[in-house]
Design an enzyme around this catalytic site. Sequence first.
Site: not given
Length: 522
Positions: A178, A232-237, A378
Amino acid sequence: MTAIIHSEKFLILDYGSQYTQIIARRVRESGSYCEIHPWSMEDAAIRAFAPMGIILSGGHRSVYDAGAPDLNPVILSLGVPVLGICYGMHLLARSNGGQVQPSSKREYGGSAVRPAVGDARFSAFLTDWLASGRQVWMSHGDHVSAIPEGFAVSAVSEGGLVAAMESLSRPVFGVQFHPEVDHTERGAELVDRFVRGVCGASGLWTSTGFIDYEIAAIRAKVGNDHVVLGLSGGVDSAVTAALAHRALGEQLTCVFVDNGLLRLHEGDQVMATLARHMGVKVIAVQAQERFLGRLAGVTDPEQKRRVIGHMFIEVFEEEAKRIPGVRWLAQGTIYPDVIESAGGKTGVATNIKSHHNVGGLPERMGLKLLEPLRELFKDEVRRVGLELGLPREMVFRHPFPGPGLGVRILGEVKKEFADVLRQADHIYIEELHQSGHYDKIAQAFAVFLPVKSVGVMGDGRTYEYVVALRAVATRDYMTADWYPMPFDLLKKISNRIINEVAGINRVTYDITSKPPGTIEWE
Ligand code: XMP
């Protein structure tokens, strides 16, 4: 450049390996766009995808098992380079007339491979990488016992088995090990050699290219409509908001719901960064009392999640209805979420808990979905965020669950517990930043335990609550190890929490891995 980004595409066919996502990450790291599709992908879809190269993943089955996933002949008929990994190599061997057998001596885990001498080679791709030998990661019971005609053995394992093979007439390769996993020495380099060396990709899948491409795509899709987004306060949003704002300006309105379960100063930070600094239109809704009121008396973790999820939809819907001309809901869905929800179809392993906090919202509100980060991992989201001007602290912040402190206060959620927890958590995170440990940890947080224990402070006896500290190291959040926090740092954090946070007189450190524990306590 934008044309190149989506014309140089790699197809990863998933045969059920736990490492399929990692193969995709490695291809992206070498600067090329790729998608994972199930092994059963239709002929027409494969042709329409027009891949520049194809990678066949590993898988836990045996190619001779009844009903085991098969190799679609279209794959080899396209004439583009193909790399089969483990099960993928077994399929290539068998479909070209070779043989695969169970090994009497199973090769699992770390192993050494060396070049096979004396064979004519189609390409130096494998042999240059192999040099005089490499440490690799093996994970299968079967091996290729007879290579197909027109193929050559390029590497052998310690036990003398075929570790790599290649066609002498076409760019078709197989490796038993792998290359995508970290345990294979310079494995990422081998994937890069395939992507850029063999297939000739130009490596232009960069954040700048992605941003330009996506801004044009958002504008073309949305036209003059209005878009609403839940922050939301998160990275993605936050990254979705920054990107959609760049594309749409005033046509975007964000809604930020303070549910009373956020981290210390989180609301202020979101408003300062996105609204004041970047000029994004953000409506901040103070809904702390509504959420906490609805949570009174609720103690079951899943019930708490449901209450918080429903409340969010209720509050968000109220606000969104007031925005004139809204037709779209923008969401920070990222590629691992897409793969996870397609789990059943692709055969990719799924997560234990499903984290769909706002499921069903677009249908209820009759809105179309805009998910500009759907194709990104991410680390790519973070790079795009930095490039769009979001601050490092926001972009590299540890993930925070949708139900927030609601699942970090065990049992019933009360405002006084949330206030105490916010302070303790803030001290903990501050110390992790100061000591340089924050970026080495995947997720760290404090948990409030609603039990009292006896202590002594000064001359007096105390009887107060307990806080537990959690820190984990993980790449995929599906399994995790507890972080080996230095004792002197734990001592400092514990002293500070007990001295500075009224209501806490005992601090513990959680030394449970996942499994058997989960990362959150509820
Ligand atoms: P667990 O506790 O399942 O957590 O090991 C794995 C990751 O998922 C996050 N998590 C959630 N995220 N809603 C979310 O948006 C949830 O209900 C939820 N529960 C857990 C957790 O923080 C960790 O990153």
